[in-house]
Design a protein around this motif. Sequence first.
Motif, PDB file in Angstrom:
ATOM      1  N   SER A   1     -36.169  68.539   9.609  1.00  0.00           N
ATOM      2  CA  SER A   1     -35.228  68.287  10.702  1.00  0.00           C
ATOM      3  C   SER A   1     -35.946  68.288  12.047  1.00  0.00           C
ATOM      4  N   ALA A   2     -36.877  69.229  12.232  1.00  0.00           N
ATOM      5  CA  ALA A   2     -37.644  69.320  13.483  1.00  0.00           C
ATOM      6  C   ALA A   2     -38.587  68.128  13.648  1.00  0.00           C
ATOM      7  N   ILE A   3     -39.109  67.611  12.544  1.00  0.00           N
ATOM      8  CA  ILE A   3     -39.941  66.405  12.611  1.00  0.00           C
ATOM      9  C   ILE A   3     -39.135  65.242  13.189  1.00  0.00           C
ATOM     10  N   LEU A   4     -37.909  65.064  12.685  1.00  0.00           N
ATOM     11  CA  LEU A   4     -37.057  63.985  13.189  1.00  0.00           C
ATOM     12  C   LEU A   4     -36.705  64.201  14.662  1.00  0.00           C
ATOM     13  N   ALA A   5     -36.443  65.460  15.038  1.00  0.00           N
ATOM     14  CA  ALA A   5     -36.144  65.766  16.446  1.00  0.00           C
ATOM     15  C   ALA A   5     -37.352  65.461  17.329  1.00  0.00           C
ATOM     16  N   GLY A   6     -38.553  65.835  16.874  1.00  0.00           N
ATOM     17  CA  GLY A   6     -39.772  65.536  17.625  1.00  0.00           C
ATOM     18  C   GLY A   6     -40.009  64.041  17.742  1.00  0.00           C
ATOM     19  N   TRP A   7     -39.696  63.320  16.663  1.00  0.00           N
ATOM     20  CA  TRP A   7     -39.805  61.856  16.658  1.00  0.00           C
ATOM     21  C   TRP A   7     -38.879  61.263  17.723  1.00  0.00           C
ATOM     22  N   LEU A   8     -37.632  61.718  17.736  1.00  0.00           N
ATOM     23  CA  LEU A   8     -36.669  61.210  18.722  1.00  0.00           C
ATOM     24  C   LEU A   8     -37.092  61.543  20.151  1.00  0.00           C
ATOM     25  N   MET A   9     -37.593  62.761  20.385  1.00  0.00           N
ATOM     26  CA  MET A   9     -38.004  63.146  21.730  1.00  0.00           C
ATOM     27  C   MET A   9     -39.238  62.362  22.177  1.00  0.00           C
TER      28      MET A   9
ATOM     29  N   PHE B   1     -25.395  66.003  17.497  1.00  0.00           N
ATOM     30  CA  PHE B   1     -24.351  65.625  16.535  1.00  0.00           C
ATOM     31  C   PHE B   1     -24.840  65.791  15.091  1.00  0.00           C
ATOM     32  N   THR B   2     -26.112  65.467  14.869  1.00  0.00           N
ATOM     33  CA  THR B   2     -26.666  65.569  13.510  1.00  0.00           C
ATOM     34  C   THR B   2     -27.244  66.952  13.213  1.00  0.00           C
ATOM     35  N   GLY B   3     -27.357  67.812  14.247  1.00  0.00           N
ATOM     36  CA  GLY B   3     -27.856  69.171  14.027  1.00  0.00           C
ATOM     37  C   GLY B   3     -29.353  69.258  13.843  1.00  0.00           C
ATOM     38  N   LEU B   4     -30.115  68.290  14.372  1.00  0.00           N
ATOM     39  CA  LEU B   4     -31.572  68.351  14.264  1.00  0.00           C
ATOM     40  C   LEU B   4     -32.110  69.512  15.098  1.00  0.00           C
ATOM     41  N   HIS B   5     -33.171  70.124  14.629  1.00  0.00           N
ATOM     42  CA  HIS B   5     -33.664  71.364  15.227  1.00  0.00           C
ATOM     43  C   HIS B   5     -34.696  71.100  16.322  1.00  0.00           C
ATOM     44  N   HIS B   6     -34.371  71.567  17.519  1.00  0.00           N
ATOM     45  CA  HIS B   6     -35.246  71.444  18.684  1.00  0.00           C
ATOM     46  C   HIS B   6     -35.803  72.824  19.005  1.00  0.00           C
ATOM     47  N   SER B   7     -37.130  72.934  19.076  1.00  0.00           N
ATOM     48  CA  SER B   7     -37.767  74.254  19.157  1.00  0.00           C
ATOM     49  C   SER B   7     -37.453  75.029  20.428  1.00  0.00           C
TER      50      SER B   7
END
Length: 293
Positions: free
Chosen positions: A193-201, A230-236
């Motif tokens: 989930s954090a990988i996807l959040a990092g990708w988006l950022m 909305f998707t609940g992706l994890h941001h550190s």
Amino acid sequence: MMWNKEKTKEQLEEEQQRRIDREIEKSESQKKDTAKSHGEILREQLSDAQETYEKSPQSILLSSLTAGLEIGFSYLMICSLFYFLDGKLGEDTMFKMIAFVYPLGFILVVLGQSILFTEQTALLTLPVLNKKRDVLSLLKIWALVICGNLIGGYFIALILLWLGPSLHLFDQETVVKIATHVLDFSLGVIFVSAILAGWLMGLLSWLLASARDTISRIVMIFLITAVMAFTGLHHSIIGSVEIFSGMMSSPEISFWDYISFQSTALLGNAFGGATFVALLKYRAFVFNVGGKS
């Protein structure tokens, strides 16, 4: 013979690097009324990253600490909205509604040009890929930014834990519910989930370089961060504020819960931003330049 071959290989690599640099610099002549090219965006990203590298450690630490404080306004709105909607909507719906207020802190950070780890991950990797900086300098600056972001987050969390109940914006139960919701996954799920959040950022940083006005930038920040919420992706960084606040409010959330979440989310965010944005977009440009030779 082996020495001559090795020398030839080094010469080829230097020649390719010079070609890449020339192609990046060509993009400066791009007309202002046309969409920015891949090379122009890359040049702008490299320039911004180099400026960050050239700042003093004290400046980087202070700017990143400011970002940690500013991201706390997202947390203030998350808790306030959740408390306001409690009993009026189902809990699942309330967590989805958070997407409308989650972007606030990110808008403040990005437009205010504070240094946020996840937004800077891909950006700061580019000079390393372009052979203008080494990996050690990247790790040093990442460490400074992470420390500043986390310290700022702790400070704003402590303020809000006192102020929220005092102003009747939210209560301790709200804080614990939000922290538990963030933690309610295995470390493997949090990592991906954090990988996807990092990708988006990382994509957000790239997209912002293509925007020419403030309204467009705000819309981009809102869309990307609202998707994360909305998707609940994890941001550190905002996740740190959420779990730290929960740990301060409930004995059921331990220091180990915080450390395991934080280390996993940081690694995932860094991997997502550096690999899927910086590396892929840079390599796509390099292959395009190679095709022109």
